[in-house]
Design an enzyme around this catalytic site. Structure first.
Site, short mmCIF file in Angstrom:
data_model
loop_
_atom_site.label_atom_id
_atom_site.label_comp_id
_atom_site.label_asym_id
_atom_site.label_seq_id
_atom_site.Cartn_x
_atom_site.Cartn_y
_atom_site.Cartn_z
N CYS A 74 -62.49 61.02 51.19
CA CYS A 74 -61.94 60.35 52.38
C CYS A 74 -61.03 61.27 53.21
CB CYS A 74 -61.19 59.09 52.00
SG CYS A 74 -62.23 57.92 51.11
N HIS A 125 -56.58 57.51 57.82
CA HIS A 125 -57.78 57.06 57.12
C HIS A 125 -57.75 55.53 57.01
CE1 HIS A 125 -60.95 56.48 54.36
NE2 HIS A 125 -60.18 56.22 53.33
N ASN A 178 -64.07 50.70 55.02
CA ASN A 178 -63.71 52.09 54.70
C ASN A 178 -64.99 52.94 54.71
OD1 ASN A 178 -63.01 54.50 53.46
ND2 ASN A 178 -61.81 53.55 51.83
O1 UT7 Z 1 -60.66 55.55 50.58
C1 UT7 Z 1 -59.98 55.71 49.38
C2 UT7 Z 1 -58.75 54.99 49.43
N1 UT7 Z 1 -58.90 53.66 48.88
C3 UT7 Z 1 -57.91 52.84 49.02
O2 UT7 Z 1 -56.94 53.20 49.67
C4 UT7 Z 1 -57.92 51.50 48.33
C5 UT7 Z 1 -56.53 51.21 47.86
N2 UT7 Z 1 -56.39 49.95 47.14
C6 UT7 Z 1 -56.52 48.76 47.77
O3 UT7 Z 1 -56.80 48.70 48.94
C7 UT7 Z 1 -56.23 47.51 46.96
O4 UT7 Z 1 -55.64 47.87 45.72
C8 UT7 Z 1 -57.49 46.66 46.70
C9 UT7 Z 1 -57.95 46.02 48.00
C10 UT7 Z 1 -58.59 47.52 46.12
C11 UT7 Z 1 -57.17 45.53 45.72
O5 UT7 Z 1 -56.10 44.74 46.20
P1 UT7 Z 1 -54.93 44.32 45.20
O6 UT7 Z 1 -54.01 43.48 45.97
O7 UT7 Z 1 -54.38 45.60 44.60
O8 UT7 Z 1 -55.68 43.43 44.15
P2 UT7 Z 1 -55.84 43.64 42.59
O9 UT7 Z 1 -56.73 44.79 42.29
O10 UT7 Z 1 -54.49 43.61 41.95
O11 UT7 Z 1 -56.59 42.31 42.19
C12 UT7 Z 1 -55.97 41.03 42.33
C13 UT7 Z 1 -56.92 39.97 41.86
C14 UT7 Z 1 -57.52 40.25 40.50
O12 UT7 Z 1 -57.65 39.00 39.82
P3 UT7 Z 1 -56.58 38.58 38.71
O13 UT7 Z 1 -56.63 39.67 37.68
O14 UT7 Z 1 -55.26 38.51 39.42
O15 UT7 Z 1 -57.10 37.27 38.23
C15 UT7 Z 1 -58.90 40.77 40.81
O16 UT7 Z 1 -59.82 40.52 39.78
O17 UT7 Z 1 -58.02 39.89 42.77
C16 UT7 Z 1 -59.25 39.97 42.04
N3 UT7 Z 1 -60.26 40.59 42.88
C17 UT7 Z 1 -61.02 39.91 43.74
N4 UT7 Z 1 -61.11 38.60 44.01
C18 UT7 Z 1 -61.98 38.21 44.95
C19 UT7 Z 1 -60.54 41.91 42.99
N5 UT7 Z 1 -61.52 42.08 43.91
C20 UT7 Z 1 -61.82 40.85 44.39
C21 UT7 Z 1 -62.72 40.39 45.35
N6 UT7 Z 1 -62.77 39.06 45.60
N7 UT7 Z 1 -63.53 41.22 46.05
#
Ligand code: UT7
Length: 324
Positions: free
Chosen positions: A118, A251, A281
């Site tokens: 990225c 980005h 992204n």
């Molecule tokens: O280009 C490279 C750079 N990439 C990035 O910058 C990405 C950086 N990270 C992020 O943008 C965020 O961390 C994410 C969008 C990937 C995730 O958001 P988050 O607020 O950190 O969520 P999380 O991973 O802590 O997940 C929260 C909950 C989990 O459920 P539980 O364990 O709380 O029950 C996940 O299983 O959300 C769940 N979850 C989803 N639910 C519905 C994860 N993905 C999804 C989904 N739909 N697509």
């Protein structure tokens, strides 16, 4: 002193637009649960462009490059270098840059790929700037292009909803007027495992894991700090105050990262170009696509001071300060 000056930009997005609701419905058929509400709230993404099966990165890159050439008002034979950033090349080799070189008919251009995921476009632009400043190239085509949908695991809802396909390109030319006025790249391979696609081909077999894997929270924290520190450093080195920047083009991974970043830097939210809602992204393509969108809609104008920023797998990150 010769500066690398932007003389044109272009972008290309595959025509197939998939909304969050459509993606959620497709994933539901595989037993994967997600929703428009979750994706919007956690990322700001509303839709992504995805290629039809078989469409390659070079095809998107060529279309973006043609748009940039047209915008610059030059022909492909005037290019003497093509640098293409991608983490999803058409093949192991030849480089995707060489495929684009042939497709454009850029008969006087050398061509190579840059792999910094990225951050790839910012890496490629910094390389182009170095070539031009050293007098080794006069007119350089810099492309960021990805078919990220190829490496997504559609059973992993934590990643597959985040990415899209696309390409963006700029033409940089030697000029006595600025131009790129600052650039600084960084890497730390110790963080390789928080964002990687750790697979390859060996003896005709896929080895390792061919899908993108990410520790989202670790990447989120890394990205905010890396982007903020890098912005400050490149401005300090160039003797520019952050408040003097007209546009920040970071980005495009997550609108929450962009909001954190603008708050941390004290840069107004309305000076940040945001395309993640429409494009998702697109990895190496995200910065040049955002830059092109904002040039074409008239926000970024000649004379503006623009800070371009990348962060991604490797880990890699960096910033380029550019007078348009
Ligand atoms: O280009 C490279 C750079 N990439 C990035 O910058 C990405 C950086 N990270 C992020 O943008 C965020 O961390 C994410 C969008 C990937 C995730 O958001 P988050 O607020 O950190 O969520 P999380 O991973 O802590 O997940 C929260 C909950 C989990 O459920 P539980 O364990 O709380 O029950 C996940 O299983 O959300 C769940 N979850 C989803 N639910 C519905 C994860 N993905 C999804 C989904 N739909 N697509």
């Amino acid at each position: 002193m010769s500066y690398a000056k932007l003389i044109g930009s272009g972008g290309y997005l595959p025509p197939r637009v998939v909304s969050n609701d459509e993606l959620a419905a497709e994933l539901a058929q595989q037993g994967i649960e997600t929703s428009d509400a979750w994706i919007r709230e956690r990322t700001g993404i509303q839709q992504r462009h995805l290629v039809e099966p078989g469409v390659k990165t070079s095809e998107l890159a060529t279309k973006a490059a043609q748009a940039a050439l047209a915008d610059a008002g030059i022909t492909a034979d005037q290019l003497d270098l093509i640098i293409l950033a991608t983490a999803t090349p058409d093949f192991v080799f030849p480089s995707t840059a060489c495929i684009v070189q042939a497709a454009l008919g850029a008969s006087n251009a050398a061509a190579f790929d840059v792999q910094a995921v990225c951050s790839g476009f910012v890496y490629a632009l910094t390389t182009a700037d170095a070539y031009i400043q050293a007098g080794r190239a006069k007119t350089v085509l810099v492309i960021g292009a990805e078919v990220f949908s190829r490496i997504l695991d559609w059973r992993d809802r934590g990643t597959c909803v985040l990415f899209g396909d696309g390409a963006g390109a700029v033409i940089m030319q030697a000029s006595d007027k600025p131009g790129v006025i600052g650039a600084k790249l960084h890497a730390d391979g110790n963080y390789a495992n928080i964002l990687c696609t750790a697979g390859n081909v060996d003896q005709g077999q896929v080895t390792g894991d061919p899908f993108l894997r990410m520790d989202g929270q670790a990447v989120f924290k890394f990205a905010v700090t890396a982007l903020a520190d890098s912005a400050q450093q490149v401005c300090d080195d160039a003797g520019i105050r952050l408040q003097d920047i007209d546009w920040l083009v970071p980005h495009q991974a997550n609108v929450r990262i962009l909001n954190f970043l603008s708050r941390k830097l004290g840069v107004d939210n309305d000076k940040v170009i945001v395309t993640v809602a429409e494009h998702a992204n697109t990895s190496a393509a995200s910065v040049p696509l955002a830059l092109d969108v904002a040039r074409r809609d008239g926000r970024i104008k000649s004379g503006d001071l623009v800070l371009l920023q990348g962060v991604g797998g490797g880990f890699t990150w960096g910033s380029v300060l550019l007078r348009i």
